[in-house]
Design an enzyme around this catalytic site. Sequence first.
Site, PDB file in Angstrom:
ATOM      1  N   ILE A 253      -7.715   1.175  10.734  1.00 35.78           N
ATOM      2  CA  ILE A 253      -8.752   2.201  10.649  1.00 35.78           C
ATOM      3  C   ILE A 253      -9.981   1.649   9.923  1.00 35.78           C
ATOM      4  CG2 ILE A 253      -7.174   4.159  10.818  1.00 35.78           C
ATOM      5  CD1 ILE A 253      -7.248   4.414   7.792  1.00 35.78           C
TER       6      ILE A 253
ATOM      7  N   TYR B  59       0.830  -1.200   0.000  1.00 35.67           N
ATOM      8  CA  TYR B  59       0.000   0.000   0.000  1.00 35.67           C
ATOM      9  C   TYR B  59       0.864   1.249   0.000  1.00 35.67           C
ATOM     10  CZ  TYR B  59       1.127   0.525   4.965  1.00 35.67           C
ATOM     11  OH  TYR B  59       1.788   0.680   6.149  1.00 35.67           O
TER      12      TYR B  59
ATOM     13  N   PHE C 137      -5.436   5.929  -0.149  1.00 37.05           N
ATOM     14  CA  PHE C 137      -4.584   4.741  -0.152  1.00 37.05           C
ATOM     15  C   PHE C 137      -4.744   3.983  -1.460  1.00 37.05           C
ATOM     16  CE2 PHE C 137      -5.028   5.347   4.433  1.00 37.05           C
ATOM     17  CZ  PHE C 137      -3.756   5.054   4.901  1.00 37.05           C
TER      18      PHE C 137
ATOM     19  N   PHE D 114       2.754   9.712   3.162  1.00 37.80           N
ATOM     20  CA  PHE D 114       3.106   9.573   4.579  1.00 37.80           C
ATOM     21  C   PHE D 114       3.520   8.157   4.938  1.00 37.80           C
ATOM     22  CE2 PHE D 114      -1.566   9.334   4.390  1.00 37.80           C
ATOM     23  CZ  PHE D 114      -1.794   8.090   4.957  1.00 37.80           C
ATOM     24  N   ASP D 115       3.237   7.200   4.068  1.00 32.82           N
ATOM     25  CA  ASP D 115       3.683   5.833   4.327  1.00 32.82           C
ATOM     26  C   ASP D 115       3.559   5.026   3.052  1.00 32.82           C
ATOM     27  OD1 ASP D 115       4.666   3.675   5.773  1.00 32.82           O
ATOM     28  OD2 ASP D 115       2.684   3.008   6.369  1.00 32.82           O
TER      29      ASP D 115
ATOM     30  N   TYR E  19      -8.523   8.727  11.071  1.00 36.07           N
ATOM     31  CA  TYR E  19      -8.077   9.019  12.430  1.00 36.07           C
ATOM     32  C   TYR E  19      -8.887  10.105  13.121  1.00 36.07           C
ATOM     33  CZ  TYR E  19      -4.056   6.255  10.995  1.00 36.07           C
ATOM     34  OH  TYR E  19      -3.261   5.233  10.544  1.00 36.07           O
TER      35      TYR E  19
END
Length: 259
Positions: A190, A162, A234, A172-173, A216
């Site tokens: 989540i 992902y 995502f 961010f990731d 979040y």
Amino acid sequence: MKQLVKPFVLTALAVAIVGCSKPEPYPVSEVEPTEERDRMAYALGSSVGTFVATNLTNQEEAEFVLDRQLVIAGFVDSLKAESKISQEDAEALLTQMQEMVVEQRQQVIGGKAQAEGEAYLAENAKKEGVMVTESGLQYEVISAAPDDAPKPVATDIVEVHYEGTLIDGEVFDSSFERGEPAVFPLNRVIAGWTEGVQLMGVGSKYRFVIPANLAYGEREVGGGMIPPNSTLIFEVELLDIVEQEEAEMPAAEVQSEGN
């Protein structure tokens, strides 16, 4: 108390290094020191300054601004053991400041993120191929799995690749960048992930746009990397549904609500 005191002390030193708009009454080095211990002293101040520059920026992004001259004065007075307030009062004020900054970041930065996210969701929903679930989760199929491919349920452990981004495209990731897929229980991430990945067959790749209430919420994650009330994007590739006894579950950035 250490976590509260540290930002305050470090902020003072960083400001002393950076300087202010008014004439600076405290010494600022104009040349690089050459002696080893002088270099050590300067390195300590430099590392502290870097830390506090981030701290100050975070506060000022939330429109929480301190008088920098007073920050410097408090730091210098404390070094001389001449602080004008007691340690007890300082601790209480620092606790209050921390709470105020968190609240103000939620209001100022979170409010902006909420508005921008809602606008993005409204536009994205109009795009061809984008589906919207009853919860508000948006998804589109990048590559489909075969019709008979298995789909996970919430209690399954999944293996995925992902990449997560904010709506402005900032990553961010990314397990793709790490070169290693993530493995985790689908019911411990989540809500947008738990719902969305259950739509996928093994071998498929989807793009999810997850509203803040399915991500979040009002929490700020990753030291400010994910602001409060952020809509998240995502791209997810479902590689496998992992047998429970075979699964190894390192901590994933896509955290559950309780993490």
